[in-house]
Design a protein around this motif. Structure first.
Motif, PDB file in Angstrom:
ATOM      1  N   LEU A 118     -19.411  42.477   2.742  1.00 16.63           N
ATOM      2  CA  LEU A 118     -20.355  42.112   3.199  1.00 16.63           C
ATOM      3  C   LEU A 118     -21.522  40.912   2.354  1.00 16.63           C
ATOM      4  CD1 LEU A 118     -22.213  42.327   5.983  1.00 16.63           C
ATOM      5  CD2 LEU A 118     -23.578  43.748   4.602  1.00 16.63           C
ATOM      6  N   SER A 164     -32.954  39.936   4.130  1.00 19.52           N
ATOM      7  CA  SER A 164     -31.530  39.283   4.394  1.00 19.52           C
ATOM      8  C   SER A 164     -31.690  38.774   5.651  1.00 19.52           C
ATOM      9  CB  SER A 164     -30.730  40.394   4.627  1.00 19.52           C
ATOM     10  OG  SER A 164     -29.216  40.146   5.037  1.00 19.52           O
ATOM     11  N   VAL A 165     -31.347  37.369   5.693  1.00 18.31           N
ATOM     12  CA  VAL A 165     -31.353  36.153   6.931  1.00 18.31           C
ATOM     13  C   VAL A 165     -29.957  36.035   7.298  1.00 18.31           C
ATOM     14  CG1 VAL A 165     -33.749  35.454   6.156  1.00 18.31           C
ATOM     15  CG2 VAL A 165     -31.633  34.140   5.465  1.00 18.31           C
ATOM     16  N   GLU A 166     -28.990  36.242   6.695  1.00 16.06           N
ATOM     17  CA  GLU A 166     -27.736  35.971   7.529  1.00 16.06           C
ATOM     18  C   GLU A 166     -26.653  36.729   6.616  1.00 16.06           C
ATOM     19  OE1 GLU A 166     -26.574  32.015   8.169  1.00 16.06           O
ATOM     20  OE2 GLU A 166     -24.607  32.426   8.747  1.00 16.06           O
ATOM     21  N   SER A 167     -25.692  37.478   7.322  1.00 17.71           N
ATOM     22  CA  SER A 167     -24.684  38.018   6.571  1.00 17.71           C
ATOM     23  C   SER A 167     -23.406  37.512   7.098  1.00 17.71           C
ATOM     24  CB  SER A 167     -24.683  39.506   6.662  1.00 17.71           C
ATOM     25  OG  SER A 167     -24.926  39.938   7.804  1.00 17.71           O
ATOM     26  N   ALA A 168     -22.237  37.620   6.401  1.00 17.61           N
ATOM     27  CA  ALA A 168     -21.048  37.367   6.939  1.00 17.61           C
ATOM     28  C   ALA A 168     -19.736  38.433   6.135  1.00 17.61           C
ATOM     29  CB  ALA A 168     -20.566  35.944   6.720  1.00 17.61           C
ATOM     30  N   TYR A 180     -23.353  30.088   7.330  1.00 15.53           N
ATOM     31  CA  TYR A 180     -23.271  29.015   7.801  1.00 15.53           C
ATOM     32  C   TYR A 180     -24.804  28.642   8.657  1.00 15.53           C
ATOM     33  CZ  TYR A 180     -21.938  31.189  12.068  1.00 15.53           C
ATOM     34  OH  TYR A 180     -21.712  32.079  13.306  1.00 15.53           O
ATOM     35  N   LEU A 197     -28.122  28.169   7.387  1.00 16.21           N
ATOM     36  CA  LEU A 197     -29.203  28.669   7.099  1.00 16.21           C
ATOM     37  C   LEU A 197     -30.376  27.834   7.145  1.00 16.21           C
ATOM     38  CD1 LEU A 197     -27.405  30.155   4.022  1.00 16.21           C
ATOM     39  CD2 LEU A 197     -28.658  31.575   5.625  1.00 16.21           C
ATOM     40  N   ASP A 198     -31.648  28.338   7.180  1.00 16.82           N
ATOM     41  CA  ASP A 198     -32.833  27.634   7.222  1.00 16.82           C
ATOM     42  C   ASP A 198     -32.992  26.908   5.881  1.00 16.82           C
ATOM     43  OD1 ASP A 198     -34.719  29.949   9.465  1.00 16.82           O
ATOM     44  OD2 ASP A 198     -33.584  27.657   9.636  1.00 16.82           O
ATOM     45  N   VAL A 224     -30.753  44.456   7.050  1.00 19.60           N
ATOM     46  CA  VAL A 224     -30.846  44.848   8.641  1.00 19.60           C
ATOM     47  C   VAL A 224     -29.867  45.412   9.301  1.00 19.60           C
ATOM     48  CG1 VAL A 224     -31.093  43.182  10.596  1.00 19.60           C
ATOM     49  CG2 VAL A 224     -32.123  42.552   8.690  1.00 19.60           C
ATOM     50  N   ALA A 225     -28.583  45.361   9.061  1.00 17.55           N
ATOM     51  CA  ALA A 225     -27.502  46.043   9.701  1.00 17.55           C
ATOM     52  C   ALA A 225     -27.386  47.443   9.582  1.00 17.55           C
ATOM     53  CB  ALA A 225     -26.091  45.125   9.293  1.00 17.55           C
ATOM     54  N   SER A 226     -27.296  47.882  10.636  1.00 23.54           N
ATOM     55  CA  SER A 226     -27.576  49.687  10.592  1.00 23.54           C
ATOM     56  C   SER A 226     -26.271  50.080   9.808  1.00 23.54           C
ATOM     57  CB  SER A 226     -27.595  50.068  12.104  1.00 23.54           C
ATOM     58  OG  SER A 226     -26.746  49.691  12.578  1.00 23.54           O
ATOM     59  N   VAL A 227     -25.221  49.129   9.788  1.00 28.60           N
ATOM     60  CA  VAL A 227     -24.181  49.713   9.022  1.00 28.60           C
ATOM     61  C   VAL A 227     -24.196  50.008   7.567  1.00 28.60           C
ATOM     62  CG1 VAL A 227     -22.852  47.550   8.556  1.00 28.60           C
ATOM     63  CG2 VAL A 227     -21.459  49.810   9.173  1.00 28.60           C
TER      64      VAL A 227
END
Lengths: 526, 599
Positions: A123, A141-145, A156, A158-159, A256-259
């Motif tokens: 992640l 965290s504003v984006e994850s991949a 990809y 991002l602000d 953010v991701a609950s995982v």
């Protein structure tokens, strides 16, 4: 009769004008390059959003839109989202909306282990620095991949802003619905979260400066396997002191991701180890540990921020129903005021910890904020009448404006809030270098250096469609006015942030009970 | 010792000496000498060794005194990682039988080994006391992948598209797609599906607010990705709306298949669904939790239904832009398992619908219930084989299996059974047993099916005091009868030249159409190194027998395939006598022969 008929005919004959239309273009191109299939959303407070896509000529047309204030929000694949405020007056269609979108930057790279073997299903997160209401820094965290079998990840579009990149092992949890993901075959090698270019401590992380249209080279880095750590402790009710059986959750700060959360159930009474819990297999880092429990009709909660360095065996959590924070608001002059539209907010100074619900104010200026968890808070009041401003707020002897309000397990002393009645108003326009009005800029009135530490003296607004703004309730004193094309909320409250911009603000004095105008040059996003 | 040395004393002394001798002889047997096992890992496509491969040794013997040589792993398993030159070694390996497996990112996991290049491939490693093993060769094949770009109907590259790879599962009711893996496309519309074993796959692309939703609990989606809204309808490579028209992609070792997928504009319609909920229990107030409707493309896995939930709540649900095509409607609700984990469960029949105009539909939901029961002694497998009872939904449009473990006394408890018609299977029975019958108050005896609807079978609410929970429990168990003495059938396999064929797959397909609908009525085995085979647990029936050199798993359940290969099958009747009903050896259907029948 004839007049009525004529009137009806006129109404029927009047052509239906599109109420709001325009074009979306690629701002990079020197000439107007229309964007096909951009998503245009019309949002207002009074009606549900309308959505359209632009045609091959980049055009969009909203028909039959009622008069009012709207936010036109435009997004396109590969571009930064843009929002424009438009005020629609009845009978005056607006067909002149042109919105240029800037190319959105991307961060990509490959994650490998120390043997140069790619690692899949890592992640990878783009982490932004965020600021609390008193300028306290945290991360979000504003984006994850996820990385693929070559270790390659793509964060990809991002602000613009400053980022860290963090990579961590994904911990699949039962019951969390995730799309089918080939996590079978994973070797259970454990990688602790690592910040680009390869450090565990976020203080050593490299900051990546992203600007619109940035063309960046790959950000590759290596992860080292590590041992997991455990967090053991006890959770009990602060009131009764008894251990409690409930679910304890630890979430990495800013995640953010609950995982990504770790969970464990504490032992229920009447066992002699009631309240003991174990969260095993965690990685070192900063977490928000939380739990809740219903005791009869009361809901008890706890949120605690904790930096886990190694296995911890004696972590104490205390559940409480929260305390009431009450107070009264009065005018300095003693005048009677109708304060029923005022709302009192206690904002947690740490953006990772929760804030209680906003409280209303009664006819006598009394308020009570319910269920405030132990922590530190900034007091904020909105909808103050006229140009009144919050001049002081004392809880017992403590000044809760210059320092945050500390709430422990019981109600703090009643807050006596005093409103200054000699506030001023400032209207103005934000312009760019060519003198053109700049909409949607963040305008901030910053107090002079001597009073920089008082967040309640700052005034913030967003310029409208016409670049105009109005700031209310400004206490008398010396200020500097700034306008940014885009800025992370509350960043200006962070002590050293303004240093770089000091000479781009306009200084002036605000006398008591005055009304003034100003024009301010925008600080562009670059 | 005092006194005369009489016979008793002599015997005693001899016995004593024998005892000492045997004790001394026994000592080394309590600690058999452990040995080193070592070797090199190689990639299949190069003569240079492959470094940093994780090798796992798993003990196949029941004794828990397994080796403790390598790092990590649960008891009975140990792990080692080969170094930069591909060399690995396990020290202190106890004698016994082991499975050896190797894994490395970018390579297909491998279960075989050789004792040198050109040597036969084996899968079981026997470690003998005092004899160290060196020079093991583990060869890994580069893993295939599917990569490409997703385009919208006007050629726009699209990020945020869910791209999925499915395997085909053949059932006697038709082909179903089972989702293997799924990824999101990123900037440029590019995607990569990986960790796929060689085989045949179907690929689909979906783009809508709904397809993005399941990703949000795992990932934070790009803040600048425009909401897909209703997006485009799911498309199956090479550009079909229907899964049944899709073309499979063959993946081979090391190949990366470049597959581009383009969405198409199609006609879109609205669908509104009325959900009829069961009456809440008058006393308990029990209600279905979070009931919702899912609209799935026909032919996919009911296990993925949560990804296809449509807007709405209570009893009214709708979707505004559904592409023309075939779908399956089903109602879902949340249930809890014993550990308190919540998960979605199917609580209605499956409703196939064809959408070619705006339409409405009604779905009736039912409170799911438990079916406790037991299977007779003869059906209980010996541990460590797990015996399970399975309810497999009979539905060509959507697959679902509900399982329950059978304990050592034959008892089981099937949970969360929703309405539908199901085949009952018992897996893990003793080798020669077969399921004779599985009966329920309203079902076809011969087919061993159970039919569950809102009325039958009857069910009752029962209070579980220990956990303060109410359970809805079926009043009648599924009456299962097992015949522990199935028929055993033997034979031999030869090729066209009359040479014996080893490792051929033998399949006996029942002739009776009703029996053909049950997977457990097919006899399946492999021929041994001598070209001989033995099939056990067969009910007395008439069959068509085949021997295949190499065949895609389960394809013989497919009715279309069976009708095509019928000419090369051998009719055989298996009666109570069993034995050798084949007058001569079966002739193998070679890979070349098979190619003539398929595609």
């Amino acid at each position: 009769m004839i007049a009525t008929l004529l009137l009806l005919l006129l109404q029927v004959a009047a052509p239906t004008q599109p109420a709001l239309s325009g074009m979306v273009v690629d701002a990079r191109a020197p000439f107007l390059q229309p964007l096909f299939d951009a998503r245009v959303e019309l949002v207002s407070d009074s009606s549900s959003p309308l959505t359209l896509r632009t045609d091959a000529n980049g055009r969009f047309v909203f028909s039959n839109v009622r008069a009012g204030r709207y936010r036109v929000s435009v997004s396109g694949q590969g571009f930064l989202r843009k929002t424009r405020t438009v005020t629609l007056v009845a009978g005056q269609p607006r067909n002149d909306i042109v919105i240029g979108l800037d190319a959105a930057p991307t961060i990509y790279g490959r994650i490998k282990d120390t043997n140069n073997v790619p690692i899949a299903n890592i992640l990878v997160e783009a982490i932004k620095v965020v600021y609390g209401p008193r300028g306290d820094r945290s991360v979000a965290s504003v984006e994850s991949a996820l990385s693929d079998d070559r270790g390659e990840y793509h964060l990809y579009w991002l602000d613009s802003g400053d980022y860290y990149i963090r990579a961590s092992a994904l911990m699949p949890k039962p019951g969390v619905p995730v799309p089918a993901n080939p996590l079978a075959n994973s070797f259970n090698t454990f990688f602790a979260p690592t910040y680009y270019p390869g450090f565990r401590d976020p203080k050593d992380a490299a900051t990546i400066h992203l600007r619109a249209g940035a063309n960046l080279s790959a950000f590759d880095f290596r992860l080292q396997p590590t041992s997991t750590v455990d967090l053991w402790g006890n959770i009990s009710s602060y009131g009764t002191g008894e251990g409690v059986g409930t679910l304890v959750t630890a979430m990495p700060a800013g995640a953010v991701a609950s995982v990504q959360k770790f969970e464990g159930k504490s032992i229920s009474p009447p066992d002699k180890n009631a309240g003991d819990f174990k969260l095993n297999g965690m990685f070192p880092g900063t977490f928000i540990v939380s739990a809740q429990f219903s005791q009869g009709s009361q809901k008890l909660t706890v949120h605690r921020k904790f930096t886990l360095k190694g296995t911890e065996r004696a972590f104490i959590l205390k559940l409480s129903p929260g305390s009431a924070v009450s107070g009264g608001i009065a005018a300095e002059s003693g005048a009677a005021l109708d304060l029923r539209s005022v709302r009192v907010a206690l904002d947690s100074t740490d953006p990772d910890l929760p804030s209680p619900e906003i409280a209303a104010v009664d006819r006598d200026g009394q308020f009570a904020v319910a269920r405030v968890e132990p922590g530190e808070y900034a007091i904020r009041m909105v909808n103050l009448p006229g140009e009144a401003y919050l001049k002081s707020a004392k809880s017992g002897d403590a000044d809760t404006l210059s320092k945050p309000l500390r709430v422990e397990y019981g109600s703090p002393p009643i807050i006596r809030a005093v409103l200054g009645m000699d506030g001023s108003r400032l209207e103005g326009t934000v312009v760019d270098g060519a003198g053109r009005a700049v909409p949607d800029a963040t305008v901030v009135l910053v107090p002079d250096l001597a009073r920089r530490d008082a967040p309640e003296l700052y005034r913030i607004e967003t310029s409208g469609d016409d670049g105009r703004f109005t700031l209310h309730g400004i206490p008398p004193g010396e200020y500097k006015l700034f306008a940014w094309e885009s800025i992370e909320p509350n960043a200006y409250l962070y002590s050293s942030y303004l240093g770089a911009y000091e000479n781009r603000g306009t200084a002036f004095s605000v006398p008591a009970s005055s009304s003034g105008t100003a024009t301010v040059r925008v600080i562009p996003a670059d | 010792m005092s006194g005369a040395t009489g016979p008793l004393q002599v015997i005693t002394r001899i016995l004593f000496l024998l005892g000492v001798v045997s004790l001394v002889a026994a000592l080394p047997q309590q600690a058999p000498p452990r040995v080193t096992v070592s070797g090199i890992t190689f990639p299949a496509d190069s003569s240079e060794p492959l470094g940093f491969v994780t090798v796992t040794l798993t003990s196949l013997d029941d004794s828990p005194a397994a080796n403790r040589g390598g790092r990590g792993g649960p008891p009975g398993m140990s792990r080692a990682t080969s170094d930069g030159q591909g060399k690995f070694s396990f020290g202190l390996v106890a004698p016994g039988r082991y499975a050896i497996s190797s894994e490395r990112e970018g390579y297909t996991p491998e279960d075989h080994f050789q004792f040198g290049r050109g040597q036969p491939t084996q899968s079981i490693l026997t470690v003998t006391a005092g004899k160290k093993i060196e020079g093991l060769l583990l060869m890994l094949n580069p893993a295939p992948a599917i990569s490409g770009t997703v385009f919208g109907p006007y050629g726009q590259r699209l990020a945020g598209v869910t791209v999925q790879a499915y395997r085909v599962r053949y059932t006697p009711y038709g082909r179903q797609l089972v989702r293997e893996t799924s990824v999101l496309s990123h900037e440029g519309g590019e995607y990569r599906l990986f960790r796929l074993a060689p085989g045949y796959y179907y690929v689909s692309a979906s783009f809508s607010d709904r397809s993005l939703q399941p990703w949000k609990s795992l990932l934070e989606i790009s803040p600048n990705l425009p909401n897909p809204d209703d997006g485009y309808s799911t498309i199956f490579y090479p550009g079909e709306f229907k899964a049944s028209d899709a073309k499979s992609i063959g993946l081979y070792n090391g190949g990366v298949s470049m597959i581009d997928i383009g969405f198409k504009e199609s006609r879109y319609f609205s669908l509104s669904v009325k959900l009829i909920l069961p009456q809440p229990h008058p006393l308990l107030g029990y209600e279905l939790r979070n009931p919702r409707i899912a609209v799935l493309p026909t032919g996919t896995d009911l296990g993925t239904a949560s990804d296809y939930v449509i807007r709405g709540s209570g009893t009214n649900f709708s979707v505004n832009r559904l592409a023309e095509g075939d779908y399956v409607l089903v109602a879902l609700a949340d249930v809890q398992d014993g550990a308190g984990n919540g998960y979605p469960s199917v609580v209605s029949e499956t409703y196939p619908i064809h959408v070619s105009e705006n339409r409405e539909a009604t779905v009736v939901a039912m409170d799911p219930f438990e079916i406790p029961g037991s299977i007779p002694r003869g059906g209980i497998g010996s541990s460590p084989t797990k015996t399970q009872i399975q309810l497999v939904r009979i539905d060509s449009a959507a697959s679902q299996t509900i399982v329950a473990d059978v304990d050592s006394s034959g008892r089981y408890n099937l949970l969360n059974v929703g309405p539908g018609t199901y085949d009952v299977f018992v897996e893990g029975m003793p080798r020669n047993a077969y399921l004779q019958e599985a009966r329920f108050p309203n079902a076809d005896r011969r087919l061993s099916q159970v039919r569950i609807d809102a009325v039958l079978p009857s069910r009752t609410w029962v209070y579980d005091r220990a956990n303060d929970l109410w359970h809805l429990i079926c009043d009648s168990p599924i009456a299962v009868s097992v015949n522990p003495n199935g028929n055993v059938v033997s034979g031999g396999v030869v090729d066209h030249q009359g040479r014996k064929v080893a490792a051929a797959k033998i399949v006996l397909v029942p002739i009776d159409p009703a029996a053909r609908l049950r997977k457990d009525r097919y006899g399946i085995t492999y021929s041994d190194a001598m070209g001989e085979f033995q099939v056990q647990g067969l009910p007395p029936e008439a069959y068509t027998a085949y021997a295949f050199e190499k065949i895609e798993p389960d394809i013989y359940f497919d009715a279309e395939f069976n009708s095509r290969i019928a000419p090369v099958g051998r009719p055989v009747t298996v009666g109570a006598a069993g034995g050798r009903p084949f007058s001569s050896d079966l002739i193998v259907v070679s890979k070349a022969d098979l190619a003539g029948f398929t595609q």
